[in-house]
Scaffold this motif. Structure first.
Motif, PDB file in Angstrom:
ATOM      1  N   ALA A  85      -3.393   5.888   1.478  1.00 10.51           N
ATOM      2  CA  ALA A  85      -4.194   5.417   2.371  1.00 10.51           C
ATOM      3  C   ALA A  85      -5.522   5.261   1.573  1.00 10.51           C
ATOM      4  CB  ALA A  85      -4.595   6.420   3.357  1.00 10.51           C
ATOM      5  N   CYS A  97       2.072  -5.170   4.732  1.00  8.73           N
ATOM      6  CA  CYS A  97       1.947  -4.611   3.575  1.00  8.73           C
ATOM      7  C   CYS A  97       1.396  -2.910   3.502  1.00  8.73           C
ATOM      8  CB  CYS A  97       1.264  -5.265   2.690  1.00  8.73           C
ATOM      9  SG  CYS A  97       2.025  -6.856   2.077  1.00  8.73           S
ATOM     10  N   SER A  98       1.243  -2.504   4.712  1.00 15.47           N
ATOM     11  CA  SER A  98       0.783  -1.266   4.923  1.00 15.47           C
ATOM     12  C   SER A  98       1.765  -0.312   5.564  1.00 15.47           C
ATOM     13  CB  SER A  98      -0.760  -1.333   5.753  1.00 15.47           C
ATOM     14  OG  SER A  98      -1.432  -2.072   5.384  1.00 15.47           O
ATOM     15  N   THR A 157      -2.967   3.674   8.070  1.00 16.94           N
ATOM     16  CA  THR A 157      -3.586   2.661   7.762  1.00 16.94           C
ATOM     17  C   THR A 157      -2.750   1.515   8.574  1.00 16.94           C
ATOM     18  OG1 THR A 157      -3.885   3.207   5.551  1.00 16.94           O
ATOM     19  CG2 THR A 157      -4.046   0.999   5.883  1.00 16.94           C
ATOM     20  N   ALA A 158      -1.704   1.268   8.670  1.00 15.76           N
ATOM     21  CA  ALA A 158      -1.053   0.419   9.565  1.00 15.76           C
ATOM     22  C   ALA A 158      -1.637   0.283  10.821  1.00 15.76           C
ATOM     23  CB  ALA A 158       0.674   0.542   9.504  1.00 15.76           C
ATOM     24  N   HIS A 198      -1.147  -5.854   7.464  1.00 15.39           N
ATOM     25  CA  HIS A 198      -0.321  -4.879   8.268  1.00 15.39           C
ATOM     26  C   HIS A 198       1.104  -4.650   7.742  1.00 15.39           C
ATOM     27  CE1 HIS A 198       2.265  -3.366  11.777  1.00 15.39           C
ATOM     28  NE2 HIS A 198       1.299  -2.511  11.654  1.00 15.39           N
ATOM     29  N   LEU A 206       0.713  -1.522   0.022  1.00 13.66           N
ATOM     30  CA  LEU A 206       0.105  -0.002  -0.026  1.00 13.66           C
ATOM     31  C   LEU A 206       0.874   1.243   0.082  1.00 13.66           C
ATOM     32  CD1 LEU A 206      -3.038   0.955   0.396  1.00 13.66           C
ATOM     33  CD2 LEU A 206      -2.782   0.924   2.646  1.00 13.66           C
ATOM     34  N   HIS A 263      -2.988  -9.466   0.973  1.00 12.57           N
ATOM     35  CA  HIS A 263      -2.635  -8.148   0.712  1.00 12.57           C
ATOM     36  C   HIS A 263      -3.376  -7.444  -0.239  1.00 12.57           C
ATOM     37  CE1 HIS A 263      -1.441  -9.006  -3.189  1.00 12.57           C
ATOM     38  NE2 HIS A 263      -0.562 -10.368  -2.646  1.00 12.57           N
ATOM     39  N   TRP A 264      -3.189  -5.934  -0.488  1.00  9.63           N
ATOM     40  CA  TRP A 264      -3.970  -4.767  -0.925  1.00  9.63           C
ATOM     41  C   TRP A 264      -4.373  -5.539  -2.442  1.00  9.63           C
ATOM     42  CZ3 TRP A 264      -6.522  -2.159   2.266  1.00  9.63           C
ATOM     43  CH2 TRP A 264      -6.038  -2.080   3.712  1.00  9.63           C
TER      44      TRP A 264
END
Length: 190
Positions: A37, A129-130, A136-137, A127, A34, A97-98
């Motif tokens: 956001a 990947c953020s 966002t995490a 988490h 990511l 993941h995103w």
């Protein structure tokens, strides 16, 4: 709608199965990390939480993460002595993941790697990947505190950090290395 296609490329054989056509876009395209956001509703987050709980409860004989890998890789890539015994196993998507999540309506895509993994693995991967988007995490840590805030969830984070640090040795996810190492320090200095 269901379709199946197989093909070979050199020594490798491939199988693709289409179960349903999804029209909602993925949150990121072409990569799991990511970079900005996402605008996600509370209903979307609630749907994700419900999905992760349902996935974790599925009895299965598939493997997403192998204990033998953890025994070898965790001390090496984390750079610390560590007990690699998984505290709890559950079913996991294995690649959450995103780029495998859609919005505004949640659909979880790309299921070929699902199976048993350390409890909390999916939330830990999302988490990690953020980490380039701290707000966002933090939201993931808050929304999944019931998973990530447990000893099993912290262990799952260490598993994911191991996997992602390994990818940096191949030249992938290099921008994640510093945030992953910072998270590793936080988790191991507690």
């Amino acid at each position: 709608m269901w379709a199946r296609r197989t093909w070979t490329d050199g020594d490798h054989g491939y199988l693709a199965e289409l179960y349903d056509r999804i029209t909602a876009p993925t949150i990121t395209t072409h990569e799991p990390i990511l970079r900005k956001a996402p605008d996600l509703s509370d209903a979307w987050w609630d749907s994700l939480s419900t999905a992760l709980d349902a996935i974790a409860a599925v009895a299965n004989n598939r493997v997403a993460v192998r204990q033998e890998y953890l025994d070898r890789a965790m001390p090496h890539y984390l750079g610390i002595p560590i007990d690699t015994t998984v505290p709890a196993w559950t079913a996991a998507h294995g690649d959450l993941h995103w780029a495998n999540l859609t919005a505004p309506v949640l659909t979880v895509l790309d299921w070929e790697g699902w199976g048993s993994a350390p409890a909390g693995y999916d939330a830990a991967l999302l988490h990690s990947c953020s980490l380039l988007v701290p707000d966002t995490a933090a939201q993931i840590r808050h929304r999944f505190a019931h998973i990530l805030g447990t000893p099993a969830g912290r262990f799952a984070e260490l598993v994911v950090i191991t996997e992602l640090l390994q990818t940096t040795t191949r030249g992938d996810n290099l921008e994640l290395e510093a945030p992953l190492r910072a998270r590793l320090r936080f988790l191991t200095e507690r």
